[in-house]
Design a protein around this motif. Sequence first.
Motif, PDB file in Angstrom:
ATOM      1  N   THR A 294     -37.773  48.856   7.745  1.00  0.00           N
ATOM      2  CA  THR A 294     -38.284  47.484   7.800  1.00  0.00           C
ATOM      3  C   THR A 294     -37.153  46.475   7.641  1.00  0.00           C
ATOM      4  OG1 THR A 294     -40.334  48.298   6.818  1.00  0.00           O
ATOM      5  CG2 THR A 294     -39.982  45.922   6.817  1.00  0.00           C
ATOM      6  N   GLN A 295     -36.296  46.691   6.665  1.00  0.00           N
ATOM      7  CA  GLN A 295     -35.195  45.756   6.466  1.00  0.00           C
ATOM      8  C   GLN A 295     -34.195  45.821   7.627  1.00  0.00           C
ATOM      9  OE1 GLN A 295     -33.620  45.520   2.412  1.00  0.00           O
ATOM     10  NE2 GLN A 295     -35.434  46.609   1.683  1.00  0.00           N
ATOM     11  N   ASN A 296     -34.143  46.949   8.312  1.00  0.00           N
ATOM     12  CA  ASN A 296     -33.355  47.030   9.536  1.00  0.00           C
ATOM     13  C   ASN A 296     -33.887  46.044  10.574  1.00  0.00           C
ATOM     14  OD1 ASN A 296     -31.054  48.465   9.905  1.00  0.00           O
ATOM     15  ND2 ASN A 296     -32.005  50.280  10.761  1.00  0.00           N
ATOM     16  N   TYR A 297     -35.202  46.020  10.737  1.00  0.00           N
ATOM     17  CA  TYR A 297     -35.799  45.111  11.705  1.00  0.00           C
ATOM     18  C   TYR A 297     -35.643  43.659  11.253  1.00  0.00           C
ATOM     19  CZ  TYR A 297     -37.912  48.572  14.785  1.00  0.00           C
ATOM     20  OH  TYR A 297     -38.103  49.567  15.705  1.00  0.00           O
ATOM     21  N   VAL A 298     -35.751  43.424   9.951  1.00  0.00           N
ATOM     22  CA  VAL A 298     -35.535  42.059   9.451  1.00  0.00           C
ATOM     23  C   VAL A 298     -34.116  41.603   9.768  1.00  0.00           C
ATOM     24  CG1 VAL A 298     -35.396  40.654   7.369  1.00  0.00           C
ATOM     25  CG2 VAL A 298     -37.289  42.252   7.655  1.00  0.00           C
ATOM     26  N   GLN A 299     -33.142  42.467   9.525  1.00  0.00           N
ATOM     27  CA  GLN A 299     -31.762  42.126   9.844  1.00  0.00           C
ATOM     28  C   GLN A 299     -31.575  41.935  11.345  1.00  0.00           C
ATOM     29  OE1 GLN A 299     -29.099  41.396   8.195  1.00  0.00           O
ATOM     30  NE2 GLN A 299     -29.618  41.897   6.084  1.00  0.00           N
ATOM     31  N   MET A 300     -32.259  42.746  12.146  1.00  0.00           N
ATOM     32  CA  MET A 300     -32.127  42.618  13.596  1.00  0.00           C
ATOM     33  C   MET A 300     -32.643  41.263  14.066  1.00  0.00           C
ATOM     34  SD  MET A 300     -34.001  44.729  16.643  1.00  0.00           S
ATOM     35  CE  MET A 300     -35.463  43.712  16.425  1.00  0.00           C
ATOM     36  N   VAL A 301     -33.806  40.858  13.546  1.00  0.00           N
ATOM     37  CA  VAL A 301     -34.358  39.561  13.935  1.00  0.00           C
ATOM     38  C   VAL A 301     -33.414  38.438  13.519  1.00  0.00           C
ATOM     39  CG1 VAL A 301     -36.281  37.974  13.578  1.00  0.00           C
ATOM     40  CG2 VAL A 301     -36.728  40.403  13.910  1.00  0.00           C
ATOM     41  N   ALA A 302     -32.859  38.573  12.313  1.00  0.00           N
ATOM     42  CA  ALA A 302     -31.904  37.554  11.864  1.00  0.00           C
ATOM     43  C   ALA A 302     -30.652  37.550  12.728  1.00  0.00           C
ATOM     44  CB  ALA A 302     -31.539  37.805  10.403  1.00  0.00           C
ATOM     45  N   THR A 303     -30.228  38.741  13.163  1.00  0.00           N
ATOM     46  CA  THR A 303     -29.043  38.836  14.005  1.00  0.00           C
ATOM     47  C   THR A 303     -29.269  38.168  15.358  1.00  0.00           C
ATOM     48  OG1 THR A 303     -28.392  40.902  12.940  1.00  0.00           O
ATOM     49  CG2 THR A 303     -27.480  40.473  15.126  1.00  0.00           C
ATOM     50  N   LEU A 304     -30.463  38.330  15.902  1.00  0.00           N
ATOM     51  CA  LEU A 304     -30.745  37.822  17.236  1.00  0.00           C
ATOM     52  C   LEU A 304     -31.164  36.367  17.245  1.00  0.00           C
ATOM     53  CD1 LEU A 304     -32.767  40.866  18.588  1.00  0.00           C
ATOM     54  CD2 LEU A 304     -30.366  40.349  18.971  1.00  0.00           C
ATOM     55  N   GLY A 305     -31.359  35.783  16.073  1.00  0.00           N
ATOM     56  CA  GLY A 305     -31.831  34.408  15.999  1.00  0.00           C
ATOM     57  C   GLY A 305     -30.898  33.452  16.723  1.00  0.00           C
ATOM     58  N   PRO A 306     -31.446  32.556  17.552  1.00  0.00           N
ATOM     59  CA  PRO A 306     -30.598  31.595  18.283  1.00  0.00           C
ATOM     60  C   PRO A 306     -29.928  30.628  17.336  1.00  0.00           C
ATOM     61  CG  PRO A 306     -32.933  31.062  18.542  1.00  0.00           C
ATOM     62  CD  PRO A 306     -32.874  32.366  17.796  1.00  0.00           C
ATOM     63  N   ARG A 307     -28.635  30.529  17.475  1.00  0.00           N
ATOM     64  CA  ARG A 307     -27.834  29.595  16.684  1.00  0.00           C
ATOM     65  C   ARG A 307     -27.979  29.857  15.179  1.00  0.00           C
ATOM     66  NH1 ARG A 307     -30.221  24.396  19.939  1.00  0.00           N
ATOM     67  NH2 ARG A 307     -29.622  25.079  22.035  1.00  0.00           N
ATOM     68  N   GLY A 308     -28.265  31.111  14.850  1.00  0.00           N
ATOM     69  CA  GLY A 308     -28.285  31.485  13.449  1.00  0.00           C
ATOM     70  C   GLY A 308     -29.509  31.059  12.685  1.00  0.00           C
ATOM     71  N   CYS A 309     -30.531  30.528  13.360  1.00  0.00           N
ATOM     72  CA  CYS A 309     -31.730  30.106  12.638  1.00  0.00           C
ATOM     73  C   CYS A 309     -32.950  30.779  13.246  1.00  0.00           C
ATOM     74  CB  CYS A 309     -31.879  28.588  12.668  1.00  0.00           C
ATOM     75  SG  CYS A 309     -32.127  27.943  14.329  1.00  0.00           S
ATOM     76  N   LEU A 310     -34.005  30.908  12.439  1.00  0.00           N
ATOM     77  CA  LEU A 310     -35.239  31.531  12.866  1.00  0.00           C
ATOM     78  C   LEU A 310     -36.378  30.530  12.693  1.00  0.00           C
ATOM     79  CD1 LEU A 310     -34.920  35.087  11.294  1.00  0.00           C
ATOM     80  CD2 LEU A 310     -34.808  34.508  13.708  1.00  0.00           C
ATOM     81  N   PRO A 311     -36.947  30.025  13.777  1.00  0.00           N
ATOM     82  CA  PRO A 311     -38.078  29.099  13.638  1.00  0.00           C
ATOM     83  C   PRO A 311     -39.305  29.832  13.121  1.00  0.00           C
ATOM     84  CG  PRO A 311     -37.650  29.595  15.954  1.00  0.00           C
ATOM     85  CD  PRO A 311     -36.542  30.219  15.178  1.00  0.00           C
ATOM     86  N   PRO A 312     -39.824  29.483  11.950  1.00  0.00           N
ATOM     87  CA  PRO A 312     -40.961  30.233  11.371  1.00  0.00           C
ATOM     88  C   PRO A 312     -42.194  30.206  12.258  1.00  0.00           C
ATOM     89  CG  PRO A 312     -39.938  28.785   9.745  1.00  0.00           C
ATOM     90  CD  PRO A 312     -39.357  28.421  11.053  1.00  0.00           C
ATOM     91  N   GLU A 313     -42.464  29.056  12.891  1.00  0.00           N
ATOM     92  CA  GLU A 313     -43.671  28.969  13.714  1.00  0.00           C
ATOM     93  C   GLU A 313     -43.615  29.951  14.877  1.00  0.00           C
ATOM     94  OE1 GLU A 313     -41.632  26.514  13.090  1.00  0.00           O
ATOM     95  OE2 GLU A 313     -42.674  25.135  11.721  1.00  0.00           O
ATOM     96  N   SER A 314     -42.451  30.044  15.500  1.00  0.00           N
ATOM     97  CA  SER A 314     -42.324  30.971  16.635  1.00  0.00           C
ATOM     98  C   SER A 314     -42.460  32.418  16.182  1.00  0.00           C
ATOM     99  CB  SER A 314     -40.974  30.754  17.333  1.00  0.00           C
ATOM    100  OG  SER A 314     -40.878  29.439  17.838  1.00  0.00           O
ATOM    101  N   LEU A 315     -41.849  32.749  15.043  1.00  0.00           N
ATOM    102  CA  LEU A 315     -41.982  34.107  14.516  1.00  0.00           C
ATOM    103  C   LEU A 315     -43.444  34.450  14.251  1.00  0.00           C
ATOM    104  CD1 LEU A 315     -39.033  34.599  12.010  1.00  0.00           C
ATOM    105  CD2 LEU A 315     -39.552  35.987  13.997  1.00  0.00           C
TER     106      LEU A 315
END
Length: 1745
Positions: free
Chosen positions: A439-460
């Motif tokens: 699970t934390q692997n996938y969390v890190q992957m999503v963070a890695t792929l986030g555009p410009r280093g940020c993750l929009p919560p609504e889109s997630l």
Amino acid sequence: MDPVSLQLGTNHLWSWLVRLLSKDPEWLNAKVKFFLPKMDLSSEDKAQDASQGVILQLGRLHTQGRATWQAFIHCVCMELDVPLDLEVLLLSTWGHGDGFPSQLETGEESQPASQLHHGEVWGGSAGGRPAALMPTPPPAELARKYLQLLKTSAQQRYAGGSPGPGQPLAFHQAYIPPILQWSRTTAPIHTQEGATLAEDGTDVSIRDLFNTRADKGPRVTVLLGKAGMGKTTLAHRLCQRWADGQLDRFQALFLFEFRQLNLVTCLLTLPQLLFDLYVSPEAGSDSVFRYLEDNADGVLLIFDGLDQALHPHCSREKEGPEDPSPALALFSGLCRGTLLPGCWVLATSRPGKLPDCLPVEAATVHMWGFDRPRMEEYVGRVFSDPLRQEAALAELRESRHLRSMCAVPALCWVTCLCLHRLLPGSSPGQAAALLPTVTQNYVQMVATLGPRGCLPPESLLDLSEVALRGLETGKVLFSVGDIHPSTMAFGAALGLLTSFCICTGPGHQDTGYAFTHLSLQEFFAALYLMASPKVDKTALVGHVTLNSHWVLRTKARPGLLDHLPTFLAGLASCACRPFLSLVAQRDETWVSAKQAAVMQALRKLAARRLTGPKVVALCHCVGETQEPELASLVAQSLPYHLSFHNFPLTYTDLAALTNILGHRNAPIHLDFEGCPLEPHCPEALAGCKQVENLRADSGPTSVPTPIPSHHLCLRYRLSGSKITARGIGHLVPALRLCPQLEEVSFQDNQLKDWAVLNIVEVLPCLPQLQKLDLSRNNVSVSTLLCLTKVAVACPTVRALQVRSVCLLTPVAHTQQWPLGPEEVCCSFLPLAPLLPPSRLQQCHLRVHDVQELIAQLQEGPHLDVVDLSGNQLDNEGCRLMAEATSQLRIARKLDLCLSGYQTCPCPSSASLSACGGGHCLLCSEGLCFFLLRLTHCGLHAKHLEPLCRALRGSCRLGHLDFSGNALGDEGVAQLARLLPGLGALQSLDLSENGLSLDAVLMLAPCFATLQWLLHLDIRRGAGRRGEHLRLHKGPGPSLTPCPAHLPPFSLSQCQLEPLSLTRLCETLEKCPGPLEVKLSCEVLSDKSLETLLHHLPRLPQLRLLQLSQTKLSPKSPLLLADLFSLCPRVQKVDLRSLYHVTLHFKSSEEREGECCGRFTDCGLSQEHVEPLCWLLSKCEELNQLDLSANMLGDDGLQCLLECLPQLPISGSLDLSHNSISLESALGLVKTLPSCPRVREASVNLGSEQSFWMHFSRQEEAGKTLRLSQCSFGPEHVPRLAAGLNQSLKLTALTLTQCCLGLEQLTLLLSLLRWPVGLFSLRVEEPWVGKAGVLALLEVCTQASGNVTEISISETQQQLCLQLEFPRQENPEAVALRLAHCDLGTHHNLLVWRLMETCARLRQLSLSQVNLCDTSSLLLQSLLQSLSELKTFRLTSSCVSSKGLAHVMSGLSHCYHLEELDLSNNRFGEEDTRVLMGVLEGMCRLKRLNLSHLPLGSAALAELTQGLSHMTLLQSLRLSHNQIRDIGAQHLAAVLSELPELRKIDLSGNGIGPAGGVQLAESLALCKHLEELILPSSGLSLEGLLILSQALDGCPYVEEISLAENSLAIGVPHFRQGLPLLRQIDLVSCEIDNHAAKPLAASLVLCPALEEILLSWNLLGDEAAAELAQVLPQMGRLKRMDLEKNRITACGAWLLVEGLAQGSGIQVIRLWNNPISPDVAQHLQSQEPRLDFAFFDKQPQPPRGS
């Protein structure tokens, strides 16, 4: 200006967009490929400038429709560097629904053919000009062009080098083929069996996929692999390799995915499937299809995702090419060869029950993940930078959990992606530490792929909602309308979504979107459940389930939510809390509440008994949580024998299991039976210290299951695995490194001779080995002889046994406990070294093998037994062995039975060993036995005298077997005369000798003349072997099988006529006693039975007589009933079904005792009752009489009840199952007074139909009647009341589920009128639990007498009343009633009537009731008038603070109250204060129960002040109130002021050592203490010593409970003992072996002990030995609980020996001790009082006791 910009009317914005995209054409091409996967970008004119190319691409996107265009605009704003003002303008103009012009909506779904390359037209029939205008090429040319078109289309599809359906990320994806392994039943003929197919440059392994046994007919291969193993990737890889010309054996290749075929709703023909849904020919479809049919052996069809097919039950009807069918039906026809016969079919699927349409000859290939070399190769290819590559490989090599995740190719890619981001700047090991779970692997992957280093919560959250909605509806493919454009852009930007063209039917194409992998969709679904405010805890917990993956038996289509609980558990980890808080946009408190709900659900699952697949699933979940406490809970709850059956296991599965086992304190036995194992997956068990026994019976394996390298692994079993040469090469060195092994098994592995010899060579390196099992392998006779050489030379080998098996059993020098036949056999020679037996039975040994065998035996050491029975030695081979006997060092036995002797010469003392069809020679030093078997040798009577003469001159005889000869009665007569001269035999077998009953009578006198003869067993016509006759010394150690507990005289299947019985009985009169006789015949006449019974008084030595399987007449019950008076020695007569009779007799030394009669299922009716009762009345004392299952009926029962006073019954009478009705129940009410000694009667007219009556020796003053399920109607109530009014001695009546409603009960109470006495009525009806307290109290007002006791339990649905007649007024109650009652309202009228009927109420008990304020107000008024109330109970009830105040106010007027029970209620602080105020005035209390109440420190202080005034208090229960040390100090101060205290319960109060010491000191002053309950009381060593000294010698203590106290520091130690102690509870006290000896010494000083509870401690075999020594001294002990300790089979056997010395104990509980099930079953067969079951099987007392 282009048309689109004119159409949009946004010239400036359009120009700016074109300029922006012209700077990054590769990005634009990638997005066009994403949104238009069917578009061929290579057809674009390369000569045009960049702007024109961008305009053309934008036009294509715009033409796709509004949703696609909006999603593309969101991608532009999200991924490219767009100024803020223009981003706002872009989104406001084109990013929303109102920004798309209405005039373009009509073209939203249009897909002009001119935009699509002809090679990618899916669904079109053919491109180009109409066929009428073109010349028709020859069919061969059409086929050639189509095959080239297929190849060109595939080359264009994979032009980017992507092996999958799309390239989701700009991250280099390497391809390393996973492990492929043939199933054992479908191994190819041209590859090594079980070999791993590793891809190399020539793709030999891929070619081998299509190299099966099938030369003709359907050639079907099924590729099985769990999710993430790369099945889809391999399917596309095959397509790509074919396009590159590497699979040249196939001319055409078609690839279909069932997830896309599921969308096709119309029926298809095979040409439509191939051409309309894949690639269409340019022309001549019929000609092309005929070419494919003619060349089907060059056609490969790949179907990916067979497990996702929507129609698992396909039709078996034969389909033709032109018959439209569902897609799965076409697949079925291809597999069975009815369509395109001879073609090749490859299907991929997750493991599961495959569809029936697959042929049985289909080849099965298991696809496993990456082993360690493949992981490292994959990582090496992913990281092109040498520094990063080396760092990544270092992380992988050092981290075991990283390797566990990387064993799954899909997770390996995710891990590499995360490492790519984490490695720069991280210290060694730091990156792996940040990726502890999937699970934390996938969390890190999503963070890695986030555009410009940020993750929009609504889109997630939006994307997560799409994922969950899809899983719940079974959808993995989404259309453009299923996903919001901004969400689509977010998924595309992060590479979380992939796209492809889908066809829903001929001519219907669309673009489909899916998550890059199913596990990614499951991750996002779990994220939505955890982070969405719309999902409450109930809905969340509902998804925390464990699926039972019995995939080889059930589920035809695995679900899509298999891994969802795993991700939920991973997100419940504390490490994920910040991420969840970000996505949910809530604080961490809100998130932790949801996480706690998931953790609680997992704890509940951990407490259940789970099947193997659910255990694996739970281990994955718990490992994801990273909670050591939860992991420990799961580990400790696992059973000792953990079995996994019939489902595939991967490296990741066993790694998860190993992780959990690391938190286990006790050893465990792992059994993998029928489980296909990933070749390298058992490496996950390496180093697991908890595995004591490892057994694998699985599919083929090249690398065997590794042996955990530690001292605990004692047993290693690998069965049915077809170990290859490579596996043996790994195995032999591993065995040398495991000297601790006690058992090794390689059963059923088809091992060849060289492999067996290699394994046997390891024996000297395994000093502890007890058993090496090589059975069911391919071993030749020459290898067997090599084994015998090893066996006789190796000092540790104890036995070599070969009987169609190969079994070596070495000596165990340290093990002394007898558990199996081998160990028991060795105990015969305790003073000599253990000598190895050699058994080579049925091994096809011939004469030429004898010489070599003799040479080996001569060179070897002393042998105990040599068994060569069942071989083909013939006369010559037997002669050679017999002649060499004197040179062979054989201690006990040489067996040549059935080895080929054809004649039987007359034996002599010299040639004794060479006699008969089989013979055994036994000769040991000091004591000689001789076992002679002369079976089927044609012996006659004339041979007996010379034979016996020869035997007298030889060694002392032990066993003689003359079965299968022709001795006849004459021979038996001679033998009876000759037997005394043969000495003390142990057995004599005369079966199958043509004997008659006269022979039996000839042998019967031998009981008197032969001291050794204790058992005579005769059976005639037993099976095919004729008569069976054996004489035995008795049960015990014997070299011949002797049934245990055999009756001394057994005569079966013989005609028993009166004359024969007379002769038999006269013969038995001469036999010494004690005597047991068992007889059996088909029919025994009344005359024969009378003859037998007439002779019984003349057999004083008779103890038991059985007539089994013998049909008797209906008159036999009367004949047997008369036996009580005919033979006073009869103790019990048991007649069942007129077919089985057992008679027990008392010995002359026994005093007169009670008799029992049982006549069940004998057809007794009314006519038999009077004569039967008259015969039984002559018996002096009849304790029990059982007449159940007869046909008495109502009339017979009435007749029996009338005769009942004549019967001398003192115990019980069973009349169950006699077809009685409600009339009998009502008649019983009237009849009971005429039966003076009846104390209780019970009638149940339900399905079980029981009728019991219990008696006493003297006349009973009061009687109890229990009626169940009697279905009383309104008309029966007056009759019941009338009967009760006449039965003045009936003092208690229980009516259970008798359909007695509220009105009928009211009527019954009003009609019940006694002149004087007490009467108890208990009603158990469902309506009682719903009526409410108020209605039930109103019922009491209808009673004619005084109500003295009321008990109401809504949960148990019970109302209990005690009535006193006649009604008497209480003057105090009358005055109070007149003073306080106003009759103006119904409430006051009810109070007034209650005061009248309950004026003398002494007990009021309300349990589990819902007490409303109205009811409490009524109770207040009622309690104020109850001057005689002694007991008040209000327990486990729901009452408000206001209602409690009413009740307490009423109780304050009950000055004579002696018992108050308010336990298990929810009191607030104010409620407790009110209660304490009431207690201050109760000085006469004797029993006070305030358990499970939240008593604070202030309440405790008040309570102790009140207790100081209760000088009469005898029982105080304050359990589970968390009074802690301060409360203990308050109590300690007041206990000395309670001189009458007898019982105290302070369990579960969190008392610490300080409070425990003070409490122990005060308890020392309670001299009359009888019951001490102190679990979880924090007793320290000082407190325990004080308490032990205070209790030592106390004459009144009956029960002590110190459970859940840490007594590792010491146990209660007594010097004087406790003479009345009945039970001691020391559960979960950490007691170990060191404390066992003083504990046992203390227990012996308590002679009245009946129950000892020592479960959940640390007791081992030493403790068991101490307890076993004291068991015989504890005469009253009935039960000992030793559950969940560390007692092994050795300790259990010591307990068996202790029980054998005369202990009266009924059961010893040994569940969950480290004892294997097989050993437990063996021990229980030796001693049934040992209980290993999960559920307690306590012995039930006899009915009526």
